[in-house]
Design a protein around this motif. Structure first.
Motif, mmCIF file in Angstrom:
data_model
loop_
_atom_site.group_PDB
_atom_site.id
_atom_site.type_symbol
_atom_site.label_atom_id
_atom_site.label_comp_id
_atom_site.label_asym_id
_atom_site.label_seq_id
_atom_site.Cartn_x
_atom_site.Cartn_y
_atom_site.Cartn_z
ATOM 1 N N TRP A 83 -52.970 20.142 23.956
ATOM 2 C CA TRP A 83 -52.415 21.233 24.607
ATOM 3 C C TRP A 83 -52.661 22.620 23.931
ATOM 4 C CZ3 TRP A 83 -50.750 21.858 29.711
ATOM 5 C CH2 TRP A 83 -50.458 20.590 30.320
ATOM 6 N N ALA A 84 -53.299 23.450 24.350
ATOM 7 C CA ALA A 84 -53.499 24.804 23.447
ATOM 8 C C ALA A 84 -53.290 26.185 24.577
ATOM 9 C CB ALA A 84 -54.744 25.125 22.782
ATOM 10 N N ALA A 85 -52.320 27.074 24.037
ATOM 11 C CA ALA A 85 -52.062 28.219 24.479
ATOM 12 C C ALA A 85 -52.689 29.416 23.585
ATOM 13 C CB ALA A 85 -50.481 28.477 24.735
ATOM 14 N N LEU A 86 -53.970 30.108 24.040
ATOM 15 C CA LEU A 86 -54.597 31.061 23.486
ATOM 16 C C LEU A 86 -54.450 32.414 23.986
ATOM 17 C CD1 LEU A 86 -57.963 28.985 23.424
ATOM 18 C CD2 LEU A 86 -56.323 28.980 21.478
ATOM 19 N N PRO A 87 -54.230 33.426 23.480
ATOM 20 C CA PRO A 87 -53.909 34.760 24.022
ATOM 21 C C PRO A 87 -55.348 35.197 24.740
ATOM 22 C CG PRO A 87 -53.437 34.823 21.451
ATOM 23 C CD PRO A 87 -53.830 33.502 21.971
ATOM 24 N N ALA A 88 -55.043 35.757 25.914
ATOM 25 C CA ALA A 88 -56.013 36.290 26.564
ATOM 26 C C ALA A 88 -56.002 37.606 26.669
ATOM 27 C CB ALA A 88 -56.159 35.610 27.946
ATOM 28 N N SER A 89 -54.921 38.255 26.580
ATOM 29 C CA SER A 89 -55.011 40.073 26.581
ATOM 30 C C SER A 89 -53.844 40.330 25.754
ATOM 31 C CB SER A 89 -54.972 40.366 27.998
ATOM 32 O OG SER A 89 -53.470 40.137 28.568
ATOM 33 N N LEU A 90 -53.933 41.650 25.071
ATOM 34 C CA LEU A 90 -53.030 42.235 24.275
ATOM 35 C C LEU A 90 -52.621 43.498 24.861
ATOM 36 C CD1 LEU A 90 -54.886 41.386 20.847
ATOM 37 C CD2 LEU A 90 -52.966 40.139 21.912
ATOM 38 N N ARG A 95 -49.222 42.868 21.016
ATOM 39 C CA ARG A 95 -48.549 41.848 21.486
ATOM 40 C C ARG A 95 -49.168 41.072 22.507
ATOM 41 N NH1 ARG A 95 -42.811 44.265 22.326
ATOM 42 N NH2 ARG A 95 -44.069 45.409 23.458
ATOM 43 N N ALA A 96 -49.297 39.746 22.451
ATOM 44 C CA ALA A 96 -50.025 38.974 23.450
ATOM 45 C C ALA A 96 -49.372 39.121 24.961
ATOM 46 C CB ALA A 96 -50.152 37.509 23.418
#
Length: 175
Positions: A83-90, A95-96
């Motif tokens: 599992w991975a949660a990657l920031p897509a926008s800031l 801050r994500a």
């Protein structure tokens, strides 16, 4: 009420004819060979929800699930779950605001003689979700719901891959 019935029946028949004309048909059930025997689901994580879900799906499809002490069984091996949660926008403060949740699984299936039935393969799913920094409780519950949905989709994907190999023997690895 009585005026709707004469109109409803022809409309229902027209819809039925249109659905059959477009090629729509129900998907057949999972195809497993009769000589496969009991199936053991092995996971690198002993508490894997995915392994239990795949076990239930195989049992619902008519597969015999092997007992823990059984020998001479086919093995579905879930080698890894990631599992991975990657920031897509800031946002403007860095801050994500939006994340991409990724779920990757590597699995294979062998028959009782140790030959590959379903060669090792990976399936990866990803979904985006919003997680405003001011609403961390809502984001956590949304992520939990999304992860459960992705586990259901992963189970269905594994079952479809197994079914595809049994329906098309040329997809099996060379013996």
């Amino acid at each position: 009420m009585r005026t709707l019935r004469p109109v409803f029946l022809p409309l229902a028949l027209i819809a039925l004819v249109m659905l059959s004309a477009c090629g729509f048909h129900l998907r057949n059930a999972l195809t497993l060979p009769p000589n496969l025997g009991p199936v053991d689901i092995v996971s690198s994580d002993p508490y894997s929800r995915l392994a239990r879900s795949v076990e239930r799906a195989l049992a619902a499809a008519g597969a015999e699930i092997a007992d823990s002490d059984a020998t001479d069984v086919a093995t579905l091996n879930i080698q890894s779950e990631r599992w991975a949660a990657l920031p897509a926008s800031l946002d403007a403060q860095g801050r994500a605001q939006e994340y991409t949740l990724r779920y990757a699984v590597v699995f294979s299936m062998r028959d009782a003689d140790g030959r590959d039935i379903v060669p090792q393969q990976a399936i990866e799913l990803s979904r985006d979700y919003l997680a405003p920094p001011a609403d961390s409780i809502g984001a956590d519950s949304e992520r939990e719901l999304l992860s459960r949905e992705m586990e259901r989709e992963m189970t269905a994907s594994i079952i479809r891959r197994i079914d595809a190999v049994f329906r098309n023997p040329q997809l099996r690895s060379a013996e």
